[in-house]
Write a protein that holds these residues in place. Structure first.
Motif, PDB file in Angstrom:
ATOM      1  N   GLN A  58      46.062  23.851 -11.621  1.00  0.00           N
ATOM      2  CA  GLN A  58      45.646  25.171 -11.140  1.00  0.00           C
ATOM      3  C   GLN A  58      46.702  26.248 -11.376  1.00  0.00           C
ATOM      4  O   GLN A  58      46.399  27.433 -11.275  1.00  0.00           O
ATOM      5  CB  GLN A  58      45.252  25.145  -9.652  1.00  0.00           C
ATOM      6  N   ASP A  95      46.386  21.407  -1.376  1.00  0.00           N
ATOM      7  CA  ASP A  95      45.299  21.131  -2.314  1.00  0.00           C
ATOM      8  C   ASP A  95      45.861  21.254  -3.722  1.00  0.00           C
ATOM      9  O   ASP A  95      46.543  22.234  -4.037  1.00  0.00           O
ATOM     10  CB  ASP A  95      44.175  22.151  -2.085  1.00  0.00           C
ATOM     11  N   VAL A  97      45.345  19.995  -8.161  1.00  0.00           N
ATOM     12  CA  VAL A  97      44.644  19.349  -9.269  1.00  0.00           C
ATOM     13  C   VAL A  97      45.706  18.876 -10.254  1.00  0.00           C
ATOM     14  O   VAL A  97      46.522  19.666 -10.721  1.00  0.00           O
ATOM     15  CB  VAL A  97      43.661  20.308  -9.958  1.00  0.00           C
ATOM     16  N   ASP A 106      41.481  15.825  -8.428  1.00  0.00           N
ATOM     17  CA  ASP A 106      41.578  16.907  -7.440  1.00  0.00           C
ATOM     18  C   ASP A 106      41.530  16.295  -6.042  1.00  0.00           C
ATOM     19  O   ASP A 106      40.651  15.474  -5.744  1.00  0.00           O
ATOM     20  CB  ASP A 106      40.383  17.843  -7.658  1.00  0.00           C
ATOM     21  N   MET A 175      38.278  21.610 -14.623  1.00  0.00           N
ATOM     22  CA  MET A 175      38.438  21.553 -13.177  1.00  0.00           C
ATOM     23  C   MET A 175      37.098  21.600 -12.458  1.00  0.00           C
ATOM     24  O   MET A 175      36.891  20.910 -11.458  1.00  0.00           O
ATOM     25  CB  MET A 175      39.330  22.703 -12.711  1.00  0.00           C
ATOM     26  N   THR A 200      33.958  15.768  -6.893  1.00  0.00           N
ATOM     27  CA  THR A 200      34.774  15.891  -5.691  1.00  0.00           C
ATOM     28  C   THR A 200      33.855  16.145  -4.496  1.00  0.00           C
ATOM     29  O   THR A 200      32.829  16.810  -4.630  1.00  0.00           O
ATOM     30  CB  THR A 200      35.798  17.035  -5.774  1.00  0.00           C
ATOM     31  N   THR A 236      38.497  12.882  -5.190  1.00  0.00           N
ATOM     32  CA  THR A 236      37.732  12.741  -6.418  1.00  0.00           C
ATOM     33  C   THR A 236      37.189  11.316  -6.467  1.00  0.00           C
ATOM     34  O   THR A 236      37.919  10.362  -6.176  1.00  0.00           O
ATOM     35  CB  THR A 236      38.618  13.000  -7.648  1.00  0.00           C
TER      36      THR A 236
END
Length: 249
Positions: A58, A95, A97, A106, A175, A200, A236
């Protein structure tokens, strides 16, 4: 749009990214104590991933400038890491990725900073419970609405709010891939779940019953509209013939 089904080899690639991500979250859990800053956690994550040949997906995504989203208390999602020191009683969501060789995983987790009050603890336990309720419903032959309904039931039974604008999604080389995975829904509705889908599931709840949120002027940070605490848990997972398999543990 049709979901992008993954081969067993492609799922294994995502699992590799997910294992790195899970290990990183375990290390963050050890760091989570009063006095640390979310900027320090963000720096740790970037270094941790680099040592494992991975990168934070991200960072740079639509201009997002950090390796993690770090959301404290009433910030429910997409918070910027910064110099603010965490206090005992705070809850903070990290959070991220992870990109490993072009394949993404993720996961978000809400952490207690020291001891939290009973209502904060109830929110955290409820949101985590909803995550696993959603995962248990992610079986081939079920539908996206079954996942959303499972998550929604946990929130309704606990009297907490669902942040409805924020949803789970497909993931792989991008993503965000189809399908969308809302945290509410009707049983037997929506896209059918098929073996090979990787998605996710990420319930985001608030202590306020409406779950209403507001965006800050930075265009990213999302806060509960009533100032109540928010929590966010995400894994995920792959849909397989034998049921859901979590890839971020």
């Amino acid at each position: 749009m049709k979901p992008n089904l993954k081969s067993k080899e492609e799922v294994a690639r995502i699992r590799e990214a997910g294992a790195i991500l899970a290990e990183c979250h375990r290390e963050i859990g050890k760091m989570m104590a009063p006095g640390i800053t979310t900027a320090e956690i963000d720096g740790f994550v970037e270094s941790f991933l680099a040592k494992r040949g991975a990168k934070p997906e991200q960072k740079g995504y639509r201009g997002f400038p950090y390796a993690t989203c770090a959301s404290i208390n009433e910030v429910v999602c997409h918070g910027f890491p910064g110099p603010q020191r965490l206090n005992a009683g705070d809850i903070v969501t990290i959070d991220m990725v992870v990109n490993k060789n072009g394949w993404l995983a993720d996961s978000a987790w809400s952490y207690r900073v020291g001891d939290v009050n009973p209502e904060a603890d109830r929110l955290l336990k409820t949101t985590e419970k909803a995550l696993y309720a959603g995962i248990d419903s992610a079986k081939p032959g079920n539908r996206i609405g079954d996942i959303g309904y499972a998550v929604q039931r946990v929130a309704m039974e606990a009297g907490v709010g669902i942040v409805k604008p924020l949803i789970g999604h497909g993931i792989g080389r991008q993503m965000h891939e189809p399908p969308d995975v809302p945290n509410f829904g009707r049983p037997r509705s929506g896209v059918k779940l098929l073996a090979g889908m990787v998605i996710t599931i990420e319930p985001i709840f608030t202590l306020g019953e409406t779950g209403a949120v507001l965006w800050d002027n930075d265009g990213w940070t999302i806060r509960s509209a009533d100032g109540s605490l928010g929590a966010h848990y995400e894994h995920t997972l792959a849909i397989t013939e034998d049921g859901p398999v979590i890839l971020t543990i």
